[in-house]
Design a protein around this motif. Structure first.
Motif, PDB file in Angstrom:
ATOM      1  N   VAL A   7     -33.824  33.746  14.264  1.00 59.58           N
ATOM      2  CA  VAL A   7     -33.793  32.402  14.838  1.00 59.58           C
ATOM      3  C   VAL A   7     -34.735  32.335  16.037  1.00 59.58           C
ATOM      4  N   ILE A   8     -35.452  31.218  16.133  1.00 55.08           N
ATOM      5  CA  ILE A   8     -36.261  30.908  17.310  1.00 55.08           C
ATOM      6  C   ILE A   8     -35.697  29.624  17.901  1.00 55.08           C
ATOM      7  N   VAL A   9     -35.380  29.654  19.182  1.00 54.82           N
ATOM      8  CA  VAL A   9     -34.841  28.473  19.860  1.00 54.82           C
ATOM      9  C   VAL A   9     -36.011  27.675  20.429  1.00 54.82           C
ATOM     10  N   GLU A  29     -32.444  21.244   6.701  1.00 55.19           N
ATOM     11  CA  GLU A  29     -31.428  21.174   7.746  1.00 55.19           C
ATOM     12  C   GLU A  29     -30.225  22.011   7.314  1.00 55.19           C
ATOM     13  N   ASP A  30     -29.879  22.986   8.140  1.00 59.30           N
ATOM     14  CA  ASP A  30     -28.763  23.868   7.844  1.00 59.30           C
ATOM     15  C   ASP A  30     -27.506  23.501   8.620  1.00 59.30           C
ATOM     16  N   SER A  52     -35.293  30.913  11.122  1.00 62.04           N
ATOM     17  CA  SER A  52     -34.998  29.497  11.315  1.00 62.04           C
ATOM     18  C   SER A  52     -35.342  29.046  12.729  1.00 62.04           C
ATOM     19  N   LEU A  53     -35.370  27.738  12.897  1.00 63.37           N
ATOM     20  CA  LEU A  53     -35.557  27.115  14.200  1.00 63.37           C
ATOM     21  C   LEU A  53     -34.247  26.465  14.615  1.00 63.37           C
ATOM     22  N   VAL A  54     -33.899  26.603  15.885  1.00 60.33           N
ATOM     23  CA  VAL A  54     -32.699  25.976  16.430  1.00 60.33           C
ATOM     24  C   VAL A  54     -33.122  25.191  17.660  1.00 60.33           C
ATOM     25  N   PHE A  55     -32.605  23.995  17.800  1.00 60.61           N
ATOM     26  CA  PHE A  55     -32.817  23.200  19.006  1.00 60.61           C
ATOM     27  C   PHE A  55     -31.563  22.397  19.248  1.00 60.61           C
ATOM     28  N   GLY A  56     -31.459  21.818  20.417  1.00 58.74           N
ATOM     29  CA  GLY A  56     -30.259  21.043  20.706  1.00 58.74           C
ATOM     30  C   GLY A  56     -30.082  20.771  22.172  1.00 58.74           C
ATOM     31  N   ILE A  57     -28.812  20.689  22.574  1.00 56.91           N
ATOM     32  CA  ILE A  57     -28.429  20.415  23.958  1.00 56.91           C
ATOM     33  C   ILE A  57     -27.522  21.549  24.417  1.00 56.91           C
ATOM     34  N   GLY A  58     -27.796  22.087  25.591  1.00 54.64           N
ATOM     35  CA  GLY A  58     -26.948  23.128  26.160  1.00 54.64           C
ATOM     36  C   GLY A  58     -27.130  24.492  25.524  1.00 54.64           C
TER      37      GLY A  58
END
Length: 147
Positions: A7-9, A29-30, A52-58
């Motif tokens: 995973v890459i954030v 989208e997983d 995978s790529l992960v992004f978001g809040i917090g």
């Protein structure tokens, strides 16, 4: 022992805008998990990738758009570039490095066109997500042997 990059954030300013972008370019989208206003995790996987790529809040403190030079390996860089352009992505022209080993930072020593002889690892094209996180398409037709 194997160490697999999984995973890459990615730091993004607008999660929904990033989600729309990665959906539009065909990433799977997983997960989209929300736990209140201060925590959201969105997980996307590029076609054919184990990472995978992960992004978001917090989920991180890096500045939006601060990731650069994420390589997406493709077997046909001309087709991959055309596919992204058809999805409305601003993709650079295909280039190679004048020294022929690896691309230099920024646009230094870029030569337009495929690497001479179309040797694997030598041809690139660049694009960014809406926040400015930078990607490079890199053509690998045949991988180097494992050591």
């Amino acid at each position: 022992m194997e160490y697999k990059l999984e995973v890459i954030v990615l730091p993004v300013a607008d999660v929904d805008r990033a989600k729309e972008f990665y959906t539009r370019i065909g990433f799977r989208e997983d997960l989209d998990y929300i736990d209140g206003p201060d925590f959201r995790v969105v997980h996307f996987t590029p076609p054919g990738s184990h990472c995978s790529l992960v992004f978001g809040i917090g989920i991180g403190e890096a500045q939006p758009g601060s990731v650069e030079n994420l390589h997406l390996v493709v077997c046909d860089i001309e087709q991959a570039r055309a596919d992204l352009v058809a999805c409305g992505v601003d993709v650079s022209q295909i280039f190679h490095d004048e020294d022929g080993v690896f691309h230099h930072a920024g646009r230094q020593k870029r030569v337009l066109g495929l690497y001479p002889g179309r040797r694997s690892y030598g041809s690139f094209a660049s694009f960014s997500d809406p926040d400015g996180n930078g990607f490079l398409l890199q053509e690998i037709i045949e991988r180097c042997p494992v050591w």
